[in-house]
Design a protein around this motif. Structure first.
Motif, PDB file in Angstrom:
ATOM      1  N   ALA A   1     105.083  40.667   2.020  1.00 51.96           N
ATOM      2  CA  ALA A   1     104.893  41.801   2.939  1.00 51.96           C
ATOM      3  C   ALA A   1     103.978  41.408   4.091  1.00 51.96           C
ATOM      4  N   ARG A   2     102.911  40.683   3.783  1.00 51.39           N
ATOM      5  CA  ARG A   2     102.004  40.219   4.852  1.00 51.39           C
ATOM      6  C   ARG A   2     102.721  39.265   5.801  1.00 51.39           C
ATOM      7  N   ALA A   3     103.518  38.360   5.238  1.00 53.07           N
ATOM      8  CA  ALA A   3     104.252  37.413   6.081  1.00 53.07           C
ATOM      9  C   ALA A   3     105.233  38.139   6.995  1.00 53.07           C
ATOM     10  N   GLU A   4     105.908  39.136   6.450  1.00 52.91           N
ATOM     11  CA  GLU A   4     106.856  39.910   7.252  1.00 52.91           C
ATOM     12  C   GLU A   4     106.123  40.660   8.366  1.00 52.91           C
ATOM     13  N   LEU A   5     104.985  41.237   8.043  1.00 48.24           N
ATOM     14  CA  LEU A   5     104.193  41.947   9.049  1.00 48.24           C
ATOM     15  C   LEU A   5     103.712  40.984  10.132  1.00 48.24           C
ATOM     16  N   ASP A   6     103.244  39.809   9.734  1.00 47.21           N
ATOM     17  CA  ASP A   6     102.814  38.806  10.711  1.00 47.21           C
ATOM     18  C   ASP A   6     103.978  38.386  11.608  1.00 47.21           C
ATOM     19  N   ASN A   7     105.158  38.221  11.031  1.00 46.57           N
ATOM     20  CA  ASN A   7     106.336  37.857  11.826  1.00 46.57           C
ATOM     21  C   ASN A   7     106.700  38.953  12.816  1.00 46.57           C
ATOM     22  N   GLN A   8     106.612  40.200  12.385  1.00 48.32           N
ATOM     23  CA  GLN A   8     106.903  41.309  13.288  1.00 48.32           C
ATOM     24  C   GLN A   8     105.902  41.363  14.434  1.00 48.32           C
ATOM     25  N   ARG A   9     104.636  41.158  14.134  1.00 45.02           N
ATOM     26  CA  ARG A   9     103.610  41.151  15.191  1.00 45.02           C
ATOM     27  C   ARG A   9     103.869  40.022  16.183  1.00 45.02           C
ATOM     28  N   ARG A  10     104.181  38.837  15.657  1.00 42.63           N
ATOM     29  CA  ARG A  10     104.435  37.686  16.518  1.00 42.63           C
ATOM     30  C   ARG A  10     105.643  37.948  17.421  1.00 42.63           C
ATOM     31  N   ARG A  11     106.725  38.484  16.848  1.00 40.48           N
ATOM     32  CA  ARG A  11     107.919  38.779  17.651  1.00 40.48           C
ATOM     33  C   ARG A  11     107.614  39.828  18.714  1.00 40.48           C
ATOM     34  N   ALA A  12     106.838  40.843  18.363  1.00 42.27           N
ATOM     35  CA  ALA A  12     106.471  41.879  19.339  1.00 42.27           C
ATOM     36  C   ALA A  12     105.642  41.287  20.470  1.00 42.27           C
ATOM     37  N   GLN A  13     104.709  40.405  20.136  1.00 40.95           N
ATOM     38  CA  GLN A  13     103.893  39.762  21.165  1.00 40.95           C
ATOM     39  C   GLN A  13     104.752  38.887  22.068  1.00 40.95           C
ATOM     40  N   GLU A  14     105.714  38.180  21.492  1.00 46.55           N
ATOM     41  CA  GLU A  14     106.609  37.349  22.298  1.00 46.55           C
ATOM     42  C   GLU A  14     107.468  38.196  23.225  1.00 46.55           C
ATOM     43  N   GLU A  15     107.928  39.362  22.732  1.00 48.47           N
ATOM     44  CA  GLU A  15     108.720  40.255  23.572  1.00 48.47           C
ATOM     45  C   GLU A  15     107.900  40.813  24.723  1.00 48.47           C
ATOM     46  N   VAL A  16     106.659  41.180  24.456  1.00 45.12           N
ATOM     47  CA  VAL A  16     105.785  41.695  25.516  1.00 45.12           C
ATOM     48  C   VAL A  16     105.503  40.598  26.538  1.00 45.12           C
ATOM     49  N   ALA A  17     105.248  39.386  26.071  1.00 45.57           N
ATOM     50  CA  ALA A  17     104.990  38.270  26.986  1.00 45.57           C
ATOM     51  C   ALA A  17     106.214  38.001  27.859  1.00 45.57           C
ATOM     52  N   ALA A  18     107.401  38.034  27.264  1.00 46.13           N
ATOM     53  CA  ALA A  18     108.623  37.817  28.040  1.00 46.13           C
ATOM     54  C   ALA A  18     108.834  38.941  29.054  1.00 46.13           C
ATOM     55  N   ALA A  19     108.538  40.169  28.651  1.00 44.26           N
ATOM     56  CA  ALA A  19     108.684  41.295  29.574  1.00 44.26           C
ATOM     57  C   ALA A  19     107.746  41.145  30.763  1.00 44.26           C
ATOM     58  N   HIS A  20     106.526  40.719  30.512  1.00 39.66           N
ATOM     59  CA  HIS A  20     105.573  40.514  31.609  1.00 39.66           C
ATOM     60  C   HIS A  20     106.026  39.367  32.505  1.00 39.66           C
ATOM     61  N   LYS A  21     106.499  38.303  31.894  1.00 38.79           N
ATOM     62  CA  LYS A  21     106.877  37.112  32.646  1.00 38.79           C
ATOM     63  C   LYS A  21     108.076  37.375  33.557  1.00 38.79           C
ATOM     64  N   TYR A  22     109.043  38.143  33.062  1.00 36.43           N
ATOM     65  CA  TYR A  22     110.278  38.338  33.811  1.00 36.43           C
ATOM     66  C   TYR A  22     110.436  39.735  34.395  1.00 36.43           C
ATOM     67  N   ALA A  23     109.381  40.531  34.395  1.00 36.80           N
ATOM     68  CA  ALA A  23     109.457  41.903  34.897  1.00 36.80           C
ATOM     69  C   ALA A  23     109.835  41.959  36.368  1.00 36.80           C
ATOM     70  N   ILE A  24     109.462  40.966  37.117  1.00 36.70           N
ATOM     71  CA  ILE A  24     109.718  40.957  38.547  1.00 36.70           C
ATOM     72  C   ILE A  24     111.122  40.438  38.865  1.00 36.70           C
ATOM     73  N   GLY A  25     111.885  40.113  37.860  1.00 34.22           N
ATOM     74  CA  GLY A  25     113.207  39.519  38.044  1.00 34.22           C
ATOM     75  C   GLY A  25     114.140  40.334  38.920  1.00 34.22           C
ATOM     76  N   LYS A  26     114.237  41.637  38.693  1.00 34.49           N
ATOM     77  CA  LYS A  26     115.136  42.475  39.491  1.00 34.49           C
ATOM     78  C   LYS A  26     114.721  42.487  40.952  1.00 34.49           C
ATOM     79  N   PHE A  27     113.418  42.639  41.177  1.00 31.99           N
ATOM     80  CA  PHE A  27     112.922  42.676  42.552  1.00 31.99           C
ATOM     81  C   PHE A  27     113.156  41.331  43.242  1.00 31.99           C
ATOM     82  N   ALA A  28     112.906  40.245  42.523  1.00 24.50           N
ATOM     83  CA  ALA A  28     113.128  38.915  43.084  1.00 24.50           C
ATOM     84  C   ALA A  28     114.597  38.730  43.442  1.00 24.50           C
ATOM     85  N   GLY A  29     115.498  39.238  42.609  1.00 25.11           N
ATOM     86  CA  GLY A  29     116.924  39.151  42.910  1.00 25.11           C
ATOM     87  C   GLY A  29     117.281  39.875  44.199  1.00 25.11           C
ATOM     88  N   GLU A  30     116.645  41.011  44.432  1.00 23.18           N
ATOM     89  CA  GLU A  30     116.875  41.755  45.671  1.00 23.18           C
ATOM     90  C   GLU A  30     116.337  40.992  46.883  1.00 23.18           C
TER      91      GLU A  30
END
Length: 181
Positions: free
Chosen positions: A52-81
């Motif tokens: 259960a702890r390992a699963e929770l740690d994996n979920q936290r890690r995946r959530a952090q990676e998703e947030v980091a990717a969202a921050h990194k590529y958030a400007i993508g639409k504007f850059a395309g314009e």
């Protein structure tokens, strides 16, 4: 995530049911058998807890990676314009026809494309007019000059400002009125 929590709750409930069943049969066991059973149960609960702890740690890690990717590529639409705007400006610079009207029309189309990109990105102008009250949250007074206008009102705009979704990107640079001496 909710599904994993439900699975964990079911696992705990199953463990409790197994424990109740084991307690009934414990009366028929020798102390050594009882201790061995309890040790096995502890080992199983520890294993469940670690999983259960390992699963929770994996979920936290995946959530952090998703947030980091969202921050990194958030400007993508504007850059395309903006890529289209850059292409138009480069084409205007390559034009050797010498026709000012054609160049002006191309620059006007490029400006319309940029305005469209700004609208999609929620970037709005801060363009105060003469006589507007100075707003220190949106305007930056570059100088003050004597005027018949009320003190601390805009006399003229030196440079427009911009808002990004109600947050000031750049304040408007203005000249404000001051009382005559």
């Amino acid at each position: 995530m909710q599904e994993n929590q439900n699975q964990a709750a079911e696992a705990v409930e199953n463990e409790m049911t197994d424990t109740a069943s084991a307690a009934h049969t414990e009366l028929e066991q020798t102390p050594e058998q009882h201790i061995a059973g309890l040790e096995a149960e502890i080992a199983e609960l520890n294993d469940t807890l670690l999983r259960a702890r390992a699963e929770l740690d994996n979920q936290r890690r995946r959530a952090q990676e998703e947030v980091a990717a969202a921050h990194k590529y958030a400007i993508g639409k504007f850059a395309g314009e903006l890529v289209t705007v850059k292409d138009y400006l480069e084409m205007a610079l390559l034009d050797q026809s010498g026709q000012i009207d054609t160049l002006k029309m191309g620059v006007d189309m490029t400006l319309k494309q940029l305005i469209s990109a700004f609208d999609k990105a929620q970037i709005k102008d801060i363009a105060p007019k003469a006589g507007d009250k100075l707003d220190p949250h949106q305007h930056q007074a570059m100088s003050a000059e004597e005027s018949d206008a009320e003190p601390n009102t805009v006399v003229r705009v030196m440079q427009k400002g911009y808002l990004l979704a109600d947050r000031v990107l750049r304040p408007a640079m203005v000249v404000v009125a001051k009382a005559k001496a």
